[in-house]
Design an enzyme around this catalytic site. Structure first.
Site, PDB file in Angstrom:
ATOM      1  N   ALA A  64      -9.789  11.155   2.742  1.00  0.00           N
ATOM      2  CA  ALA A  64     -11.227  11.193   3.015  1.00  0.00           C
ATOM      3  C   ALA A  64     -11.822  12.508   2.525  1.00  0.00           C
ATOM      4  O   ALA A  64     -11.204  13.570   2.655  1.00  0.00           O
ATOM      5  CB  ALA A  64     -11.467  11.028   4.505  1.00  0.00           C
TER       6      ALA A  64
ATOM      7  N   GLY B 232     -14.549   6.118   4.769  1.00  0.00           N
ATOM      8  CA  GLY B 232     -13.753   7.308   5.106  1.00  0.00           C
ATOM      9  C   GLY B 232     -14.269   7.872   6.411  1.00  0.00           C
ATOM     10  O   GLY B 232     -15.364   7.525   6.871  1.00  0.00           O
TER      11      GLY B 232
ATOM     12  N   ALA C 127     -19.770   2.363   3.889  1.00  0.00           N
ATOM     13  CA  ALA C 127     -19.089   1.757   2.737  1.00  0.00           C
ATOM     14  C   ALA C 127     -20.044   0.892   1.912  1.00  0.00           C
ATOM     15  O   ALA C 127     -19.945   0.841   0.683  1.00  0.00           O
ATOM     16  CB  ALA C 127     -17.899   0.926   3.219  1.00  0.00           C
TER      17      ALA C 127
ATOM     18  N   HIS D 104     -14.167  -1.537  14.643  1.00  0.00           N
ATOM     19  CA  HIS D 104     -13.997  -0.171  14.166  1.00  0.00           C
ATOM     20  C   HIS D 104     -14.194   0.796  15.330  1.00  0.00           C
ATOM     21  O   HIS D 104     -15.081   0.602  16.151  1.00  0.00           O
ATOM     22  CB  HIS D 104     -15.010   0.114  13.045  1.00  0.00           C
ATOM     23  CG  HIS D 104     -14.821   1.451  12.439  1.00  0.00           C
ATOM     24  ND1 HIS D 104     -15.477   2.583  12.888  1.00  0.00           N
ATOM     25  CD2 HIS D 104     -13.999   1.867  11.441  1.00  0.00           C
ATOM     26  CE1 HIS D 104     -15.081   3.623  12.176  1.00  0.00           C
ATOM     27  NE2 HIS D 104     -14.194   3.220  11.286  1.00  0.00           N
TER      28      HIS D 104
ATOM     29  N   THR E   6      -3.887   4.925  -1.435  1.00  0.00           N
ATOM     30  CA  THR E   6      -4.903   5.464  -0.525  1.00  0.00           C
ATOM     31  C   THR E   6      -5.569   6.708  -1.116  1.00  0.00           C
ATOM     32  O   THR E   6      -5.077   7.311  -2.078  1.00  0.00           O
ATOM     33  CB  THR E   6      -4.305   5.804   0.856  1.00  0.00           C
ATOM     34  OG1 THR E   6      -3.325   6.829   0.679  1.00  0.00           O
ATOM     35  CG2 THR E   6      -3.679   4.597   1.503  1.00  0.00           C
ATOM     36  N   TYR E   7      -6.678   7.077  -0.484  1.00  0.00           N
ATOM     37  CA  TYR E   7      -7.504   8.206  -0.943  1.00  0.00           C
ATOM     38  C   TYR E   7      -7.790   9.081   0.260  1.00  0.00           C
ATOM     39  O   TYR E   7      -8.208   8.577   1.309  1.00  0.00           O
ATOM     40  CB  TYR E   7      -8.815   7.637  -1.501  1.00  0.00           C
ATOM     41  CG  TYR E   7      -9.700   8.636  -2.210  1.00  0.00           C
ATOM     42  CD1 TYR E   7      -9.445   9.001  -3.523  1.00  0.00           C
ATOM     43  CD2 TYR E   7     -10.808   9.188  -1.566  1.00  0.00           C
ATOM     44  CE1 TYR E   7     -10.274   9.906  -4.184  1.00  0.00           C
ATOM     45  CE2 TYR E   7     -11.643  10.087  -2.224  1.00  0.00           C
ATOM     46  CZ  TYR E   7     -11.378  10.432  -3.534  1.00  0.00           C
ATOM     47  OH  TYR E   7     -12.194  11.325  -4.182  1.00  0.00           O
TER      48      TYR E   7
ATOM     49  N   GLU F 211       0.830  -1.205   0.000  1.00  0.00           N
ATOM     50  CA  GLU F 211       0.000   0.000   0.000  1.00  0.00           C
ATOM     51  C   GLU F 211       0.867   1.259   0.000  1.00  0.00           C
ATOM     52  O   GLU F 211       1.845   1.345   0.731  1.00  0.00           O
ATOM     53  CB  GLU F 211      -0.899  -0.012   1.236  1.00  0.00           C
ATOM     54  CG  GLU F 211      -1.805   1.205   1.308  1.00  0.00           C
ATOM     55  CD  GLU F 211      -2.814   1.088   2.424  1.00  0.00           C
ATOM     56  OE1 GLU F 211      -3.510   0.052   2.494  1.00  0.00           O
ATOM     57  OE2 GLU F 211      -2.901   2.028   3.224  1.00  0.00           O
TER      58      GLU F 211
ATOM     59  N   LYS G 191     -21.229  -6.378   4.265  1.00  0.00           N
ATOM     60  CA  LYS G 191     -20.566  -5.822   3.069  1.00  0.00           C
ATOM     61  C   LYS G 191     -19.675  -6.861   2.388  1.00  0.00           C
ATOM     62  O   LYS G 191     -19.528  -6.849   1.177  1.00  0.00           O
ATOM     63  CB  LYS G 191     -19.850  -4.497   3.354  1.00  0.00           C
ATOM     64  CG  LYS G 191     -18.683  -4.511   4.269  1.00  0.00           C
ATOM     65  CD  LYS G 191     -18.062  -3.105   4.456  1.00  0.00           C
ATOM     66  CE  LYS G 191     -16.904  -3.207   5.436  1.00  0.00           C
ATOM     67  NZ  LYS G 191     -16.195  -1.960   5.640  1.00  0.00           N
TER      68      LYS G 191
HETATM   69  P1  FAD Z   1     -17.971   1.144   7.134  1.00  0.00           P
HETATM   70  O1  FAD Z   1     -17.917  -0.244   6.657  1.00  0.00           O
HETATM   71  O2  FAD Z   1     -19.065   2.008   6.608  1.00  0.00           O
HETATM   72  O3  FAD Z   1     -18.021   1.114   8.726  1.00  0.00           O
HETATM   73  C1  FAD Z   1     -17.857   2.314   9.492  1.00  0.00           C
HETATM   74  C2  FAD Z   1     -18.578   2.153  10.830  1.00  0.00           C
HETATM   75  O4  FAD Z   1     -19.992   2.130  10.593  1.00  0.00           O
HETATM   76  C3  FAD Z   1     -18.260   0.835  11.543  1.00  0.00           C
HETATM   77  O5  FAD Z   1     -18.294   1.105  12.923  1.00  0.00           O
HETATM   78  C4  FAD Z   1     -19.430  -0.073  11.142  1.00  0.00           C
HETATM   79  O6  FAD Z   1     -19.667  -1.084  12.123  1.00  0.00           O
HETATM   80  C5  FAD Z   1     -20.564   0.937  11.091  1.00  0.00           C
HETATM   81  N1  FAD Z   1     -21.632   0.568  10.157  1.00  0.00           N
HETATM   82  C6  FAD Z   1     -21.510   0.003   8.938  1.00  0.00           C
HETATM   83  N2  FAD Z   1     -22.728  -0.145   8.369  1.00  0.00           N
HETATM   84  C7  FAD Z   1     -23.629   0.358   9.253  1.00  0.00           C
HETATM   85  C8  FAD Z   1     -25.052   0.504   9.249  1.00  0.00           C
HETATM   86  N3  FAD Z   1     -25.794   0.100   8.221  1.00  0.00           N
HETATM   87  N4  FAD Z   1     -25.647   1.067  10.344  1.00  0.00           N
HETATM   88  C9  FAD Z   1     -24.909   1.489  11.396  1.00  0.00           C
HETATM   89  N5  FAD Z   1     -23.558   1.375  11.458  1.00  0.00           N
HETATM   90  C10 FAD Z   1     -22.941   0.819  10.389  1.00  0.00           C
HETATM   91  N6  FAD Z   1      -9.498   5.958   5.048  1.00  0.00           N
HETATM   92  C11 FAD Z   1      -9.281   6.928   4.135  1.00  0.00           C
HETATM   93  O7  FAD Z   1      -9.709   8.062   4.322  1.00  0.00           O
HETATM   94  N7  FAD Z   1      -8.581   6.663   2.972  1.00  0.00           N
HETATM   95  C12 FAD Z   1      -8.096   5.433   2.692  1.00  0.00           C
HETATM   96  O8  FAD Z   1      -7.488   5.239   1.649  1.00  0.00           O
HETATM   97  C13 FAD Z   1      -8.305   4.398   3.641  1.00  0.00           C
HETATM   98  N8  FAD Z   1      -7.852   3.153   3.408  1.00  0.00           N
HETATM   99  C14 FAD Z   1      -8.099   2.154   4.321  1.00  0.00           C
HETATM  100  C15 FAD Z   1      -7.652   0.865   4.026  1.00  0.00           C
HETATM  101  C16 FAD Z   1      -7.881  -0.175   4.922  1.00  0.00           C
HETATM  102  C17 FAD Z   1      -7.389  -1.558   4.595  1.00  0.00           C
HETATM  103  C18 FAD Z   1      -8.566   0.087   6.143  1.00  0.00           C
HETATM  104  C19 FAD Z   1      -8.792  -1.007   7.132  1.00  0.00           C
HETATM  105  C20 FAD Z   1      -9.023   1.367   6.433  1.00  0.00           C
HETATM  106  C21 FAD Z   1      -8.808   2.405   5.524  1.00  0.00           C
HETATM  107  N9  FAD Z   1      -9.261   3.707   5.753  1.00  0.00           N
HETATM  108  C22 FAD Z   1      -9.029   4.698   4.830  1.00  0.00           C
HETATM  109  C23 FAD Z   1      -9.963   4.048   7.004  1.00  0.00           C
HETATM  110  C24 FAD Z   1     -11.500   3.999   6.861  1.00  0.00           C
HETATM  111  O9  FAD Z   1     -11.955   4.889   5.886  1.00  0.00           O
HETATM  112  C25 FAD Z   1     -12.084   4.384   8.226  1.00  0.00           C
HETATM  113  O10 FAD Z   1     -11.802   3.392   9.184  1.00  0.00           O
HETATM  114  C26 FAD Z   1     -13.578   4.693   8.202  1.00  0.00           C
HETATM  115  O11 FAD Z   1     -13.912   5.320   9.445  1.00  0.00           O
HETATM  116  C27 FAD Z   1     -14.462   3.466   8.075  1.00  0.00           C
HETATM  117  O12 FAD Z   1     -14.417   2.963   6.827  1.00  0.00           O
HETATM  118  P2  FAD Z   1     -15.115   1.551   6.483  1.00  0.00           P
HETATM  119  O13 FAD Z   1     -15.017   1.422   5.028  1.00  0.00           O
HETATM  120  O14 FAD Z   1     -14.617   0.497   7.361  1.00  0.00           O
HETATM  121  O15 FAD Z   1     -16.632   1.938   6.900  1.00  0.00           O
END
Ligand code: FAD
Length: 286
Positions: free
Chosen positions: A51, A108, A125, A149, A48-49, A17, A165
């Site tokens: 947020a 993000g 996501a 998370h 990476t991107y 990465e 997901k």
């Molecule tokens: P989600 O899957 O949406 O989850 C976020 C939170 O919401 C979790 O607590 C989940 O339990 C909760 N949730 C999910 N669905 C629901 C629902 N329907 N109702 C209620 N709660 C729900 N960040 C960046 O800005 N840029 C990057 O490039 C980046 N790369 C990453 C790469 C990896 C491998 C990882 C592990 C993280 C990365 N992140 C990055 C960080 C990530 O964007 C943050 O952790 C963000 O806060 C959550 O993203 P997620 O996709 O896990 O979110």
């Protein structure tokens, strides 16, 4: 090029990465890092991107450069909070036109100050995944958090959201962690929820204690006292770095032994630690 889901079905993947550079010097340095890592024949690299779209052009330019100038498939990260559906559609169209076949779909983090929030059609996501499915047939990976998370109500709820997901995507890459038990529990919990898609562990070699302390705090990953004590025993920066590389090598060996489907290295745009771990694991280098 290849879909990462297919690569994982064919065998283990090894991936790296990077963050998109924001200056000419950063671009040259990343170019050098990629050249040093290419002999390790990575299955893919990811970029990476920022947020909310803060690195939108830098991420795109880096991904397109890797696609054009190397033999390694690049996977852009894409966060959806702070974007409209149309913006996401525009970003994906550029990637699809350039032959990019995979995206890591993320929520993000929302801005610290809610007043800074841009108009957003997305909260989670999974909503981005659903939109991507309607506009393209790119392969889709998602993020997994072995220790939960940081914004999740509790671990069981977070696992259910992750399972939801992962059911409709190809694979997950994890946040970094230092104890293999966190990874094994994640995989077991998902299996209990009926999900057996590949979960690729993310590896962060600790070469600088203060830096990883900050990252661990932001990501919700524990920085265990056993690792801190080991690192603090190093008398020079070089000794600390070597201890961090040895600890990461040990974790990788345990993960491979436990049947992990691949290893994804957080390189912080440097090649040395990853190359040393490869050498210590005896992985092939061209
Ligand atoms: P989600 O899957 O949406 O989850 C976020 C939170 O919401 C979790 O607590 C989940 O339990 C909760 N949730 C999910 N669905 C629901 C629902 N329907 N109702 C209620 N709660 C729900 N960040 C960046 O800005 N840029 C990057 O490039 C980046 N790369 C990453 C790469 C990896 C491998 C990882 C592990 C993280 C990365 N992140 C990055 C960080 C990530 O964007 C943050 O952790 C963000 O806060 C959550 O993203 P997620 O996709 O896990 O979110």
């Amino acid at each position: 090029m290849a879909r990462i889901g297919d690569l994982l079905a064919a065998g283990r993947t090894f991936s790296f990465e990077f963050s998109p550079p924001k200056s000419a010097a950063g671009s040259m340095s990343l170019g050098r890092t990629i050249a040093e890592l290419e002999p390790l024949a990575p299955s893919f690299v990811s970029v990476t991107y920022g947020a909310g779209g803060s690195t939108r052009e830098h991420t795109r330019d880096t991904v397109l450069w890797v696609k054009k100038e190397t033999n390694v498939p690049p996977m852009p990260h894409l966060t959806c909070v702070g974007h409209t559906r149309q913006e996401i559609t525009d970003i994906i169209s550029t990637y699809v036109e350039a032959g990019i076949e995979n995206v890591l779909a993320l929520a993000g983090d929302p801005p610290k100050n809610p007043g800074d929030a841009a108009p957003s059609d997305f909260t989670y996501a999974l909503e981005l995944v659903e939109h991507l499915r309607t506009i393209s047939d790119v392969g889709i990976g998602v993020a997994a958090h072995p220790e939960g998370h940081p914004r999740s109500r509790d671990l069981a709820t977070d696992r259910r959201h992750l399972a939801e997901k992962l059911r409709v995507t190809d694979f997950a890459t994890t946040q970094f962690f230092f104890d293999i038990d966190h990874y094994l529990s994640l995989v077991n919990d998902l299996a209990d929820l009926g999900v057996t898609k590949p979960v690729v562990p993310g590896i962060m070699p600790v070469t600088n204690i203060a830096q990883v302390e900050r990252m661990a705090e932001l990501s919700g990953a524990a920085f265990p006292s056993w690792l801190r004590e080991k690192l603090e025993a190093g008398k020079t920066a070089e000794e600390v770095r070597q201890i961090g590389v040895d600890a990461a090598t040990e974790l990788c060996a345990q993960l491979l032994e436990a049947g992990a489907p691949g290893l994804h290295f957080y390189t912080l745009n440097k090649s040395t630690a990853t190359r040393e771990i490869y050498a210590q694991l005896g992985l092939p280098v061209a």
